[in-house]
Design a protein around this motif. Structure first.
Motif, PDB file in Angstrom:
ATOM      1  N   GLY A 249       0.794  -1.224   0.000  1.00 33.68           N
ATOM      2  CA  GLY A 249       0.000   0.000   0.000  1.00 33.68           C
ATOM      3  C   GLY A 249       0.828   1.276   0.000  1.00 33.68           C
ATOM      4  N   ASP A 250       2.139   1.143   0.165  1.00 32.56           N
ATOM      5  CA  ASP A 250       3.024   2.309   0.159  1.00 32.56           C
ATOM      6  C   ASP A 250       3.606   2.512  -1.232  1.00 32.56           C
ATOM      7  OD1 ASP A 250       2.678   2.620   2.909  1.00 32.56           O
ATOM      8  OD2 ASP A 250       4.489   1.498   3.412  1.00 32.56           O
ATOM      9  N   ILE A 251       4.063   3.729  -1.491  1.00 35.65           N
ATOM     10  CA  ILE A 251       4.784   3.979  -2.734  1.00 35.65           C
ATOM     11  C   ILE A 251       6.201   4.463  -2.439  1.00 35.65           C
ATOM     12  CG2 ILE A 251       2.758   4.411  -4.175  1.00 35.65           C
ATOM     13  CD1 ILE A 251       3.282   7.434  -3.768  1.00 35.65           C
ATOM     14  N   LYS A 252       6.487   4.658  -1.147  1.00 39.49           N
ATOM     15  CA  LYS A 252       7.810   5.123  -0.737  1.00 39.49           C
ATOM     16  C   LYS A 252       8.445   4.118   0.210  1.00 39.49           C
ATOM     17  CE  LYS A 252       6.532   9.812  -1.623  1.00 39.49           C
ATOM     18  NZ  LYS A 252       6.443  11.155  -1.216  1.00 39.49           N
ATOM     19  N   GLU A 253       9.761   4.173   0.260  1.00 37.33           N
ATOM     20  CA  GLU A 253      10.526   3.217   1.058  1.00 37.33           C
ATOM     21  C   GLU A 253      10.436   3.515   2.552  1.00 37.33           C
ATOM     22  OE1 GLU A 253      14.637   1.416  -0.068  1.00 37.33           O
ATOM     23  OE2 GLU A 253      15.021   3.239   1.098  1.00 37.33           O
ATOM     24  N   LYS A 254      10.478   2.438   3.320  1.00 31.34           N
ATOM     25  CA  LYS A 254      10.551   2.571   4.771  1.00 31.34           C
ATOM     26  C   LYS A 254      11.732   1.777   5.284  1.00 31.34           C
ATOM     27  CE  LYS A 254       6.550   0.657   5.613  1.00 31.34           C
ATOM     28  NZ  LYS A 254       5.347   0.292   6.315  1.00 31.34           N
ATOM     29  N   LYS A 255      12.155   2.131   6.479  1.00 38.21           N
ATOM     30  CA  LYS A 255      13.131   1.331   7.216  1.00 38.21           C
ATOM     31  C   LYS A 255      12.376   0.782   8.418  1.00 38.21           C
ATOM     32  CE  LYS A 255      17.253   4.058   6.157  1.00 38.21           C
ATOM     33  NZ  LYS A 255      18.301   4.936   6.739  1.00 38.21           N
ATOM     34  N   ALA A 256      12.557  -0.509   8.635  1.00 44.61           N
ATOM     35  CA  ALA A 256      11.860  -1.136   9.752  1.00 44.61           C
ATOM     36  C   ALA A 256      12.622  -2.369  10.215  1.00 44.61           C
ATOM     37  CB  ALA A 256      10.444  -1.522   9.344  1.00 44.61           C
ATOM     38  N   TYR A 257      12.428  -2.682  11.482  1.00 46.81           N
ATOM     39  CA  TYR A 257      12.936  -3.932  12.021  1.00 46.81           C
ATOM     40  C   TYR A 257      11.861  -4.984  11.792  1.00 46.81           C
ATOM     41  CZ  TYR A 257      16.490  -1.162  14.367  1.00 46.81           C
ATOM     42  OH  TYR A 257      17.538  -0.315  14.632  1.00 46.81           O
ATOM     43  N   LEU A 258      12.266  -6.149  11.326  1.00 43.18           N
ATOM     44  CA  LEU A 258      11.372  -7.294  11.219  1.00 43.18           C
ATOM     45  C   LEU A 258      11.795  -8.229  12.353  1.00 43.18           C
ATOM     46  CD1 LEU A 258      11.525  -7.847   7.357  1.00 43.18           C
ATOM     47  CD2 LEU A 258       9.893  -6.485   8.650  1.00 43.18           C
ATOM     48  N   ILE A 259      11.071  -8.145  13.453  1.00 45.99           N
ATOM     49  CA  ILE A 259      11.483  -8.856  14.668  1.00 45.99           C
ATOM     50  C   ILE A 259      10.631 -10.112  14.829  1.00 45.99           C
ATOM     51  CG2 ILE A 259      11.867  -8.679  17.147  1.00 45.99           C
ATOM     52  CD1 ILE A 259      11.932  -5.629  16.828  1.00 45.99           C
ATOM     53  N   LYS A 260      11.283 -11.240  14.986  1.00 48.12           N
ATOM     54  CA  LYS A 260      10.566 -12.492  15.220  1.00 48.12           C
ATOM     55  C   LYS A 260       9.665 -12.322  16.446  1.00 48.12           C
ATOM     56  CE  LYS A 260      12.213 -15.148  12.001  1.00 48.12           C
ATOM     57  NZ  LYS A 260      11.311 -15.368  10.894  1.00 48.12           N
ATOM     58  N   LYS A 261       8.419 -12.750  16.293  1.00 47.40           N
ATOM     59  CA  LYS A 261       7.459 -12.613  17.388  1.00 47.40           C
ATOM     60  C   LYS A 261       7.967 -13.283  18.659  1.00 47.40           C
ATOM     61  CE  LYS A 261       3.014 -13.219  16.417  1.00 47.40           C
ATOM     62  NZ  LYS A 261       1.757 -13.646  15.771  1.00 47.40           N
ATOM     63  N   LYS A 262       8.528 -14.482  18.521  1.00 44.31           N
ATOM     64  CA  LYS A 262       9.032 -15.204  19.696  1.00 44.31           C
ATOM     65  C   LYS A 262      10.045 -14.367  20.461  1.00 44.31           C
ATOM     66  CE  LYS A 262       8.523 -20.009  18.231  1.00 44.31           C
ATOM     67  NZ  LYS A 262       9.238 -21.253  17.965  1.00 44.31           N
ATOM     68  N   LEU A 263      10.878 -13.643  19.734  1.00 37.68           N
ATOM     69  CA  LEU A 263      11.891 -12.804  20.369  1.00 37.68           C
ATOM     70  C   LEU A 263      11.263 -11.559  20.987  1.00 37.68           C
ATOM     71  CD1 LEU A 263      14.823 -12.050  21.014  1.00 37.68           C
ATOM     72  CD2 LEU A 263      14.971 -11.057  18.719  1.00 37.68           C
ATOM     73  N   LEU A 264      10.514 -10.805  20.195  1.00 39.06           N
ATOM     74  CA  LEU A 264       9.923  -9.558  20.692  1.00 39.06           C
ATOM     75  C   LEU A 264       8.996  -9.809  21.873  1.00 39.06           C
ATOM     76  CD1 LEU A 264       9.625  -6.487  20.407  1.00 39.06           C
ATOM     77  CD2 LEU A 264       7.747  -6.926  18.797  1.00 39.06           C
ATOM     78  N   PHE A 265       8.206 -10.885  21.812  1.00 36.23           N
ATOM     79  CA  PHE A 265       7.213 -11.131  22.851  1.00 36.23           C
ATOM     80  C   PHE A 265       7.840 -11.491  24.194  1.00 36.23           C
ATOM     81  CE2 PHE A 265       3.219 -11.967  20.064  1.00 36.23           C
ATOM     82  CZ  PHE A 265       3.379 -10.712  19.497  1.00 36.23           C
ATOM     83  N   LYS A 266       9.122 -11.784  24.216  1.00 35.39           N
ATOM     84  CA  LYS A 266       9.821 -11.965  25.498  1.00 35.39           C
ATOM     85  C   LYS A 266       9.911 -10.640  26.249  1.00 35.39           C
ATOM     86  CE  LYS A 266      12.790 -15.736  23.937  1.00 35.39           C
ATOM     87  NZ  LYS A 266      14.187 -16.138  23.655  1.00 35.39           N
ATOM     88  N   TYR A 267       9.734  -9.542  25.537  1.00 35.73           N
ATOM     89  CA  TYR A 267       9.871  -8.204  26.111  1.00 35.73           C
ATOM     90  C   TYR A 267       8.522  -7.551  26.419  1.00 35.73           C
ATOM     91  CZ  TYR A 267      14.792  -8.461  24.860  1.00 35.73           C
ATOM     92  OH  TYR A 267      16.110  -8.833  24.772  1.00 35.73           O
ATOM     93  N   LYS A 268       7.439  -8.264  26.177  1.00 37.70           N
ATOM     94  CA  LYS A 268       6.120  -7.640  26.394  1.00 37.70           C
ATOM     95  C   LYS A 268       5.762  -7.663  27.883  1.00 37.70           C
ATOM     96  CE  LYS A 268       3.102 -11.548  25.359  1.00 37.70           C
ATOM     97  NZ  LYS A 268       2.071 -12.029  24.477  1.00 37.70           N
ATOM     98  N   GLU A 269       4.836  -6.782  28.212  1.00 40.56           N
ATOM     99  CA  GLU A 269       4.404  -6.652  29.596  1.00 40.56           C
ATOM    100  C   GLU A 269       3.083  -7.382  29.838  1.00 40.56           C
ATOM    101  OE1 GLU A 269       6.046  -4.742  32.021  1.00 40.56           O
ATOM    102  OE2 GLU A 269       7.652  -4.273  30.614  1.00 40.56           O
ATOM    103  N   TYR A 270       2.153  -7.226  28.912  1.00 40.43           N
ATOM    104  CA  TYR A 270       0.800  -7.750  29.098  1.00 40.43           C
ATOM    105  C   TYR A 270       0.238  -8.230  27.770  1.00 40.43           C
ATOM    106  CZ  TYR A 270       1.262  -4.474  32.967  1.00 40.43           C
ATOM    107  OH  TYR A 270       1.723  -3.775  34.038  1.00 40.43           O
ATOM    108  N   GLU A 271      -0.761  -9.099  27.848  1.00 37.31           N
ATOM    109  CA  GLU A 271      -1.533  -9.456  26.667  1.00 37.31           C
ATOM    110  C   GLU A 271      -2.838  -8.678  26.645  1.00 37.31           C
ATOM    111  OE1 GLU A 271      -1.835 -13.683  26.322  1.00 37.31           O
ATOM    112  OE2 GLU A 271       0.292 -13.867  25.922  1.00 37.31           O
ATOM    113  N   THR A 272      -3.229  -8.129  27.768  1.00 35.72           N
ATOM    114  CA  THR A 272      -4.394  -7.259  27.849  1.00 35.72           C
ATOM    115  C   THR A 272      -4.084  -6.151  28.823  1.00 35.72           C
ATOM    116  OG1 THR A 272      -5.377  -8.586  29.610  1.00 35.72           O
ATOM    117  CG2 THR A 272      -6.049  -9.103  27.353  1.00 35.72           C
TER     118      THR A 272
END
Length: 145
Positions: free
Chosen positions: A120-143
């Motif tokens: 849906g974009d026409i311009k470039e972005k920079k982003a981290y593609l972080i594995k969910k398993k890795l990122l979710f180790k840093y989460k605080e809550y699910e709700t």
């Protein structure tokens, strides 16, 4: 026929409202910031901080959460947020992250960003593609607590 950006914006508003309802159960003065606000989507006056709501349903298929840092050569999303919390809805759960923990995940794991043009974009972005398993180790809550 709506374009991809319009559909994504409409979906984003839906999930902002769902998160707002969660927050208002405990903090009834919380509200969605009208118009464009790169700092946050929801403000909680009782606590004097903002919440950013992100949607990444595609992560169900890819296993990655996209964390944008730049769009069209300008800082965006994680690099411009002033929110204390990010809520990332992955199509299954509302995952609550203290923003400092997202930065910690990136730093502690020596992650590098990717450059690409998003759907849906026409311009470039920079982003981290972080594995969910890795990122979710840093989460605080699910709700909301």
């Amino acid at each position: 026929m709506k374009n991809v950006f319009s559909k994504d914006l409409e979906a984003g508003k839906k999930y902002e409202n769902i998160v707002l309802c969660m927050v208002q159960k405990k903090y009834p003065k919380a509200y969605i910031v009208d118009g464009y606000c790169k700092e946050w989507d929801i403000f909680v006056p009782e606590l004097n901080f903002g919440i950013e709501v992100k949607l990444d349903k595609k992560s169900i298929d890819t296993g990655n959460i996209v964390i944008e840092i730049e769009f069209d050569g300008k800082p965006s999303a994680l690099t411009t947020t002033k929110a204390k919390w990010w809520v990332i809805y992955d199509g299954l759960k509302y995952n609550w992250f203290c923003v400092k923990n997202i930065f910690r995940c990136i730093e502690e794991n020596n992650l590098t960003y990717k450059k690409f043009v998003g759907r849906g974009d026409i311009k470039e972005k920079k982003a981290y593609l972080i594995k969910k398993k890795l990122l979710f180790k840093y989460k605080e809550y699910e709700t909301w607590r």
